[in-house]
Design a protein around this motif. Sequence first.
Motif, PDB file in Angstrom:
ATOM      1  N   GLY A 101      -5.168 -10.111   1.367  1.00  0.00           N
ATOM      2  CA  GLY A 101      -4.373  -9.041   1.966  1.00  0.00           C
ATOM      3  C   GLY A 101      -4.360  -9.194   3.463  1.00  0.00           C
ATOM      4  O   GLY A 101      -5.078 -10.013   4.031  1.00  0.00           O
ATOM      5  N   GLN A 126      -2.692  -7.257   7.449  1.00  0.00           N
ATOM      6  CA  GLN A 126      -1.859  -6.327   8.177  1.00  0.00           C
ATOM      7  C   GLN A 126      -1.936  -6.668   9.649  1.00  0.00           C
ATOM      8  O   GLN A 126      -2.738  -7.508  10.052  1.00  0.00           O
ATOM      9  N   SER A 158       2.851  -1.568   6.712  1.00  0.00           N
ATOM     10  CA  SER A 158       2.246  -1.647   5.391  1.00  0.00           C
ATOM     11  C   SER A 158       1.346  -2.864   5.306  1.00  0.00           C
ATOM     12  O   SER A 158       1.443  -3.788   6.094  1.00  0.00           O
ATOM     13  N   TYR A 181       0.812  -1.203   0.000  1.00  0.00           N
ATOM     14  CA  TYR A 181       0.000   0.000   0.000  1.00  0.00           C
ATOM     15  C   TYR A 181       0.856   1.268   0.000  1.00  0.00           C
ATOM     16  O   TYR A 181       0.408   2.331  -0.384  1.00  0.00           O
ATOM     17  N   GLU A 182       2.113   1.145   0.454  1.00  0.00           N
ATOM     18  CA  GLU A 182       3.020   2.290   0.433  1.00  0.00           C
ATOM     19  C   GLU A 182       3.319   2.738  -0.994  1.00  0.00           C
ATOM     20  O   GLU A 182       3.784   3.856  -1.223  1.00  0.00           O
TER      21      GLU A 182
END
Length: 856
Positions: A789, A791, A813, A204-205
């Motif tokens: 995904g 995190q 991230s 995502y960065e």
Amino acid sequence: MGEGMGYRRSAARAALLASVSALGGGLTLGLATAASAQDAAAGQVDEVVVTGTRRAGVTLTESSTPVDVVSGETLQRQGASDLNDALKTTVVSLNVQKFVAQDASAFVRPFSLRGLPPDQTLVLVNGKRRHRSAVVQITNQPLAAGAQGPDLSAIPAIAVDRIEVLRDGAAAQYGSDAIAGVINFQLKRAREGVTAIARYGQFYEGDGEDYNLQLNVGLRLGEEGFFNVSGELSSSAKTSRGLQRPDAQALINAGNTAVPDPAQRWGAPSVDAARLFFNAELPATATATAYAFGNFGQASAESDFFYRPLNRADVFASVPLTNQPGGPRFSFTSRFPGGFAPVFRSNMLDMGLTGGVKGEAFGGLRYDFSAGLAQNEIEFKLDNTVNPSLGPDSPASFRAGELQQREARLNADFVYPVDTGMFAEPLNVAFGAEYRRETFEIKAGEPASYQAGRFASLADPDTGRIIGLAVGSSGFPGYTPASAGAFSRSNWAAYLDLETEVVDRLTVGAAARYEDFSDFGSTFNWKLTARYELFDGLALRGSVNTGFRAPTPGQSNISDVATNIDPLTGGLLLIATRPPTDPIAQYYGAKPLKEEESKNFAFGAVLDVAGWVLTADYFNIEVKDRIALTSRIPITAADRAALAARGTPAGDLQSVRFFGNFFDTETEGVDVVLSRSWPLDIGKIGLTAAANYTRSKVTNLRDARAVDRERRIEIGRFNPRWRGNVTGTWESGRWNVLLRANYYGEWVDAVPNATPTALSFDQDFGAEWLVDAEVSYQATETFSIAVGGGQPAGRLSRQGPAPGADQQRHRLSAVLALRLQRRILVRAPDRQVLTGARPPPPTHERAAPGAPKGSA
């Protein structure tokens, strides 16, 4: 050598713990310790294992020692292009770290099984010993320092049919290195069909783009043979998670517009790789089969070293170009007005070939004759740097040298079941012999990478003082001709391995192995195992064994000299790493290396009742005479006189260090795995949970120069003592949903000084839960797509007296990835559902000199 030589311990180590490195990408997490537990939930409890036993037909739950089985499909669902990352998420007793500014450790990542170094785990491919990497880990990472193990990333995941991880000592069965256990990669054997996988991932960065293409093709070879080939192309871009360095920011604040932002990148290296594996068999006669397997792979990687600020006198000091007062002068500020960070690059080559014949002779005697050749090499290059001592004549790029590891082996293995009439089953008698030869070679770099130029030490006509600039390519001085050379050793071994069911429900095994090495002598090791089934569904198991790890030719012969400048005198400071047989090293107590020895005992239980499968195993490993590298030992004036009297003058050397058998450790822990599946109307639900506890400590220290306070603490606390994993799955029709939570316990990043200072202090990192999910859809019989995904579920805690620590934390991230799969089959096997994600970025590292730990 290089950045690690000049800055190790005073500079950022950036050893990124598997748990921490995973923060950036949830899809790289999940699946329990034993992926076997998940496979068990899928109805594969009775899967036959071949690692840890030579008796045919032993299933996973019947094994006398704990074995984790990771299927190829499980690996493909990990979303990591590096096999290191895929494996660490399926076996919680295994840790793999990432490194920044740690020389070759950034490219060949050392792993740790059950809290021990990578070269204390034996790696096999198709049951044959895998060659080691050419990289000797001259790093300060506490578990890998001095180790020389295999490079797992050289194996593409698509080539693997399954992995068996034996969590028990097995040197009596397989030879050197099998102290922590054995990892056995079984290659695919399909003789028809094509599987193609394409994956893309990004943080995502906005950085760390990751492309991965994989292809597996199965071909018929004759009427009954097969030729299976797998290929992989991968490209992973750099990531950057650091803030601007305080010294670089100070230059910017002062008006310097040439300082990069960030001046020093902290993040994962870029890696581009192409890898090829093949596996083939062809029946030669009705009772004999010829086989071959091998690989060829190339990889290039790029990382960054520490930032060189303008106040670094050994690089940026102004030097006279003539001996006339007031004459012209030179400074590298003309090339790098904002300072610079060297770029460290590597080109890696890995290849191996094994061939043999196996079959059955008279009376049921099974035989396997094989031979293998392998080579691993790594070439080091630097860009965006200089050899300061060459002044204006210095190039900006350097070839710093090359390391090679070459191995050859011959094996003869036999298995014969003997019906003695004394036992409940025939006595399985396995025996054999092995011959191995390995060579470690250092090739010198180009002269400009190591030579001392005219600006290394000279009189300044304007001040009359002696000044000088650093010698060698800044960041990684090249290997010198004096360090170069080829070093070989050979060994042969013979073993005997017995196993049988003595009486109903009681299985007993015994193994013994004698091995003789050309460089340090012989060793004898043994192993006893037992398994007793108390009643249907509950069994107790245990083992006791001795083991060893032979010192590698690389450890026994590594030689290196790095050069710094004495800031007071301007003289050269030559820092030497010498072989233990070197006269100067022996003056300081060095002795020829001998084998590391181990004692290992374990016991546990297996419960398989009403669909629940539970395994729990305790282990205890004592390792004696562990090999380590000393700290730098200064050569005093008295030492110089004594060495000269011995006829071995120290010359310009200022300090020396060397390998030795310096300390003992004890490692103990527990592994627990639980699994269950439920076939329901709404679909099939699976649940797996696993936990690992590992604790290590130094029990005896023979030389305090090898284990300081920092390493003593980190041997036991640098990896989390606790790791856990819970995975839930739901399958219904074409849909498959996966939810995973991974737990990593507290860990410590220590320093040598017991009393903390503003720039040197221990850091305690808190526990962390990491959560990720994936949803996949089987669009057609040959095409599937998966998106996932993840995190962290919580905030990474951090304690310690670091001023402004919160501001120095690296950003967390998450990853969103997409993978497309295309499979073309003449005869379609079970479907695969795949997910993908970018390997996670570095999130914690040590600070450069003069900055708090954790800052960039």
